[in-house]
Enzyme design. Sequence first.
Site, short mmCIF file in Angstrom:
data_model
loop_
_atom_site.label_atom_id
_atom_site.label_comp_id
_atom_site.label_asym_id
_atom_site.label_seq_id
_atom_site.Cartn_x
_atom_site.Cartn_y
_atom_site.Cartn_z
N LYS A 1 -17.11 5.59 2.26
CA LYS A 1 -16.96 5.20 0.85
C LYS A 1 -18.28 4.77 0.22
O LYS A 1 -18.52 5.01 -0.97
CB LYS A 1 -15.90 4.10 0.71
CG LYS A 1 -14.49 4.64 0.95
CD LYS A 1 -13.43 3.58 0.77
CE LYS A 1 -12.06 4.16 1.10
NZ LYS A 1 -10.98 3.19 0.99
N ASP B 1 -8.79 2.17 -5.22
CA ASP B 1 -8.09 1.26 -4.30
C ASP B 1 -7.62 -0.01 -5.03
O ASP B 1 -6.51 -0.50 -4.79
CB ASP B 1 -9.01 0.86 -3.14
CG ASP B 1 -9.11 1.94 -2.08
OD1 ASP B 1 -8.25 2.85 -2.05
OD2 ASP B 1 -10.07 1.90 -1.27
P1 NAP Z 1 -14.35 -1.30 7.34
O1 NAP Z 1 -15.31 -1.04 6.23
O2 NAP Z 1 -14.61 -0.74 8.69
O3 NAP Z 1 -14.22 -2.91 7.48
C1 NAP Z 1 -13.43 -3.45 8.49
C2 NAP Z 1 -13.21 -4.95 8.22
O4 NAP Z 1 -12.30 -5.44 9.20
C3 NAP Z 1 -14.47 -5.79 8.33
O5 NAP Z 1 -14.40 -6.84 7.41
C4 NAP Z 1 -14.37 -6.32 9.78
O6 NAP Z 1 -15.06 -7.55 9.97
C5 NAP Z 1 -12.89 -6.56 9.87
N1 NAP Z 1 -12.37 -6.58 11.25
C6 NAP Z 1 -12.21 -5.55 12.09
N2 NAP Z 1 -11.65 -5.97 13.25
C7 NAP Z 1 -11.45 -7.30 13.11
C8 NAP Z 1 -10.91 -8.31 13.97
N3 NAP Z 1 -10.44 -8.03 15.20
N4 NAP Z 1 -10.84 -9.59 13.51
C9 NAP Z 1 -11.29 -9.87 12.25
N5 NAP Z 1 -11.84 -8.97 11.41
C10 NAP Z 1 -11.91 -7.70 11.83
O7 NAP Z 1 -12.88 -0.81 6.95
P2 NAP Z 1 -12.26 -0.73 5.47
O8 NAP Z 1 -12.59 0.56 4.83
O9 NAP Z 1 -12.61 -1.98 4.74
O10 NAP Z 1 -10.70 -0.68 5.79
C11 NAP Z 1 -10.02 -1.80 6.31
C12 NAP Z 1 -8.55 -1.47 6.52
O11 NAP Z 1 -7.89 -1.26 5.28
C13 NAP Z 1 -8.36 -0.17 7.34
O12 NAP Z 1 -7.38 -0.41 8.31
C14 NAP Z 1 -7.88 0.83 6.32
O13 NAP Z 1 -7.01 1.79 6.89
C15 NAP Z 1 -7.12 -0.06 5.33
N6 NAP Z 1 -7.08 0.51 3.98
C16 NAP Z 1 -5.86 0.78 3.46
C17 NAP Z 1 -5.77 1.31 2.18
C18 NAP Z 1 -4.42 1.59 1.60
O14 NAP Z 1 -4.34 2.35 0.63
N7 NAP Z 1 -3.37 0.97 2.10
C19 NAP Z 1 -6.92 1.59 1.43
C20 NAP Z 1 -8.17 1.30 2.00
C21 NAP Z 1 -8.21 0.76 3.28
P3 NAP Z 1 -16.65 -7.56 10.35
O15 NAP Z 1 -17.38 -7.33 9.04
O16 NAP Z 1 -16.86 -8.90 10.91
O17 NAP Z 1 -16.85 -6.44 11.34
#
Ligand code: NAP
Length: 264
Positions: free
Chosen positions: A66, A101
């Site tokens: 993204k 989003d």
């Molecule tokens: P990303 O950029 O990889 O960011 C991941 C985030 O999760 C970071 O803040 C990371 O913290 C945190 N994290 C990962 N494992 C963790 C743990 N065990 N404990 C605490 N924090 C943890 O991913 P993203 O694009 O933001 O997406 C995040 C989630 O939202 C995904 O699962 C995605 O599928 C979902 N999502 C859903 C939609 C929807 O339409 N429903 C839309 C967008 C995203 P750190 O910074 O400390 O690593």
Amino acid sequence: MTDRYAVIGHPVAHSKSPWIHAEFARTCGQDIEYTRIEARLDGFERAVDAFRAGGGKGLNVTLPFKEAAFRYCSRPSERARRAGVVNTLSFGAQSSGDTTDGIGLVTDLGKQGVRLKGVRVLLMGAGGAAQGVAGALLDAGVAALVIANRTVGRARALAERFPGLRACGYGDLEGKTFDLIINATSAGLEDKAPALPSGVMGKAAFAYDMVYGRDTPFLASARAAGARTSDGLGMLVEQAAESFFIWRGVKPDTGPVLARLRAA
Ligand code: NAP
């Protein structure tokens, strides 16, 4: 000629977007083709260039591209510029980028009867998803928006983009309560939950996990605390509808599509 669209990510095989957009196209009488593109981690630009060269009209962008999509597009929308991420690319002579989003989340919350004006919101996570929704939550008139992340520096960097947003680590939340808690981390995908101090989640809270299609530990603990809960399936469908509208100028009816996904 059939207009071509796709979702690009890594991995992308699990994506429900092709099915959702096919349903939107069918119900809106639009002639489109929508596929998946799995780009190499170092090959986002090349894959997008190839899709455009083949006449592709638009792309949805998912993990982990993204921010790369924001850098790629020559005409980011105001909300994309603010967030620094793009999940919807449209191609003509130039490439336009938008992020849907935030509006997708706010629309889904509204449809579930969750009020945003004047409420205290905790947003967990500081990745692409949190970046994409923070502006929309602030615009909806929340009384306070706190962003907590495992890596606190990442939350602080996000807070610098959005005046009014406060950043901290999970431990700093001890003794605080919120009306709405949104999990924008990917922890649930590994059956984990951010280390939220007990008591943060009150009985009156609404807990929302952007992860969908599974019961995450975050949602289970919210239910145990007496909170109302929701996964992110509605957000997925609503953000897709906004992308469809950007590309085709028609707003699909999301209710039946969400109902069919839930039933499946
Ligand atoms: P990303 O950029 O990889 O960011 C991941 C985030 O999760 C970071 O803040 C990371 O913290 C945190 N994290 C990962 N494992 C963790 C743990 N065990 N404990 C605490 N924090 C943890 O991913 P993203 O694009 O933001 O997406 C995040 C989630 O939202 C995904 O699962 C995605 O599928 C979902 N999502 C859903 C939609 C929807 O339409 N429903 C839309 C967008 C995203 P750190 O910074 O400390 O690593």
